[in-house]
Scaffold this active site. Structure first.
Site, PDB file in Angstrom:
ATOM      1  N   GLU A   1     -40.653   3.967  13.123  1.00  0.00           N
ATOM      2  CA  GLU A   1     -40.103   4.347  11.635  1.00  0.00           C
ATOM      3  C   GLU A   1     -40.692   5.869  12.139  1.00  0.00           C
ATOM      4  OE1 GLU A   1     -38.234   3.780   9.733  1.00  0.00           O
ATOM      5  OE2 GLU A   1     -38.318   1.321   9.670  1.00  0.00           O
TER       6      GLU A   1
ATOM      7  N   CYS B   1     -43.882  -0.680   2.467  1.00  0.00           N
ATOM      8  CA  CYS B   1     -43.788   0.126   3.845  1.00  0.00           C
ATOM      9  C   CYS B   1     -43.634   1.228   4.053  1.00  0.00           C
ATOM     10  CB  CYS B   1     -42.607  -0.756   5.185  1.00  0.00           C
ATOM     11  SG  CYS B   1     -42.290  -2.643   4.829  1.00  0.00           S
TER      12      CYS B   1
ATOM     13  N   HIS C   1     -41.679  -1.440  12.146  1.00  0.00           N
ATOM     14  CA  HIS C   1     -41.000  -2.917  11.609  1.00  0.00           C
ATOM     15  C   HIS C   1     -40.320  -3.727  12.638  1.00  0.00           C
ATOM     16  CE1 HIS C   1     -39.710  -0.654   7.533  1.00  0.00           C
ATOM     17  NE2 HIS C   1     -40.167  -2.038   6.975  1.00  0.00           N
TER      18      HIS C   1
END
Lengths: 216, 216, 216, 216
Positions: A80, A143, A167
């Site tokens: 991310e 998250c 992820h």
């Protein structure tokens, strides 16, 4: 002196007996590329997950913090790039909290970019034969929340620490009973990919310069 | 006094004869829910698109700015929640610029949230029988760039103006020759959806409270 | 007396160094549920693959024939229900043949259903924690071709032999460099799934009665 | 003398107020490329749909029979190549029948290929700016059933008649409330595509020779 990386994974959630995110973390070796790996299971809860991670950051004084969570439906490990100051929960978390349209931190920035070398991490996962992509949205659930909180805490209280989030897809066994077309990945494969990401993270001073980005 | 909304769409790009984003904008009526609609074709260029929109904002003094771009591969109209301060271009833009790992504005925030009532817009598009979702990533190309620039400009120079962005899918005719499974939408349908979004945008003081959000 | 199953996998193709279909076959044990497993690599060629399998059927006199091939893009093991009398090749095979609009056997039926207990096989793969589905199209390339030929040969020359086909997804390592969203599966997982399918195949007299089928 | 084409569409099903398949058929002109178009709504029922179509074939003596049904989740018009002698219903039909593992016709072939010029139909739909593909599975529900029955009837009782089937995606309005990523198509677009398919069907003596086929 050895550097240290704190790696977190969420606890089971939604009636599932295990959470592949932490199962993958458990498979990591205790040392990667000269860095000590500290593994931490954290609650799938907006508020408490941030507290637990902050306490661990105080206690362990890590040089790096990498959080792992699941994005069911994705086909690859996704590193991310950015976390946003927003909680918008489709379902309650493990404490029954279901915030929506809420900032995670009243005094926080609208977003933070990961400070880990995300491109080098993507590249090294791929170099180990495991599909990985950069992602530009960590979602709006726990998250994104833990990634945001880690980067906020680094910004306020832990200068120099590098933070980020990966992820993972559904585990292969979770694919049974899901619709045809649902991508999955073995937990052992996730672990090898995360290990490759950590290897890049703890040995890269300057991030890679691959051109990634979305196509729109 | 009537309110005014500036609606932009990108010019053709990548060898295509038309850009469905602006083709849809052209089909909009000149007035929606009592607001005057000003349509503007803008260049598919990182730098110049921002200049052209800023000049139009000075000239037209709109109350709302809504930019439209294409995200090929998406199945529905997607109303964007957030723009990030990052340019990462997989391919050069129409001026040959291909920035990567670059902030869009050195002095800008890491991200800006749309100030238009995004949930009300999603809901009204759906209420008109057209699939729409909230999106939490506008990409890293000129679409995110213009959205970011509009929100930056509103923050710095145009207080009170509301800004946002909608991504449209491939047009139906663009689906010919693309891989089986590629979703498309008729340009006239896009236009009806954008009209519904604008109707919500210019008549909603407080945004809707539907719980949207990602599932991870 | 022990029963015997002939399991085939295609050789490498399209410039790839290995073919996951045969790599998975190689990982199978030599005996499954009391049946001897005979493994055979076959050429990715319309004509010669049929000859090679027929020769092996004469030589080995198997009770069961299960062929394995790859359907890149699928997310799960797919047990094929039917093979059709059609060759339509988008690309040349390993001998440069590229038939299209051609029957595979001038004197063959329009299609043959698998004679292996396909539902029991799907169920047992799933029971081993590996995603599997029934499929109603084996394609139009060498996979459908070898499945058709095996069932044609059984019909004409090897009465009582049971035949079928399983498609495997891309291997995980093949996912690197493919578009985001492409599902993959570890070769070791494919092997465990094929083993479960064989276990069901060689121990099931009457097929399961799960209701599978397409949703349209 | 003018030729005649019988075009069928299923009636509403599963609680939906309309069925896009027949809605698209209703939009067809009454004459296409010199052929009279006879439109027929048929029940979403395994047994009765075949009876109704056979009666219409006796009454109308069409030169061509084209049936239209919906395959929700597909992104394009798909012209079916083959129908198989199998009923396997995940849900009951409109009469409550839910056959599984059943042949459609005890005395029928395992499968029939469409006798309409399917490649020419795919090409002409694409030439009209509408995405279309060949499909090698019509499913296992009433769509495959009516296609199979038409081809069986042609084989037994209506020599020289050409028959086939086209699947349409979800209509755009049906996409509201479905998962993000679900492809849709406007009913008017389906109608234009079906018209193009019919134009090709009634004016093509020899089918096109495009190489289509699956990639596996």
């Amino acid at each position: 002196m050895m550097s240290k990386i704190l790696v977190t994974g969420f606890d089971p959630f939604g009636g599932e007996p295990v959470n592949p995110a932490f199962e993958a973390v458990k498979l990591l070796p205790d040392e990667i590329a000269g860095a000590t790996v500290v593994k931490l299971e954290i609650p799938t809860v907006f508020t408490r997950s941030a507290t637990v991670v902050e306490e661990a950051m105080v206690r362990e004084q890590p040089d790096y913090v990498l959080c792992i969570g699941q994005a069911g439906g994705r086909s690859a490990l996704t590193v991310e790039k950015v976390a946003i100051n927003l909680a918008e929960a489709r379902i309650p978390d493990n404490d029954g909290e279901q915030p929506f349209d809420m900032p995670l931190r009243e005094d926080g920035g609208t977003a933070y970019f990961a400070t880990l070398p995300v491109k080098a991490m993507v590249r090294n996962i791929n170099d180990h034969g495991i599909p990985a992509f950069m992602s530009y949205t960590a979602g709006t659930y726990v998250c994104n929340s833990i990634m945001y909180n880690v980067l906020y805490l680094i910004d306020r209280k832990f200068p120099g620490v590098k933070g980020g989030f990966i992820h993972v897809p559904y585990a292969t066994a979770q694919g049974v009973g899901k619709p045809n077309g649902t991508p999955t990945m073995e937990i052992a494969t996730m672990a090898r990919g995360i290990e490759a990401a950590i290897e890049a993270a703890v040995s890269t001073e300057t991030d890679a310069t691959d051109i990634l980005g979305a196509t729109h």
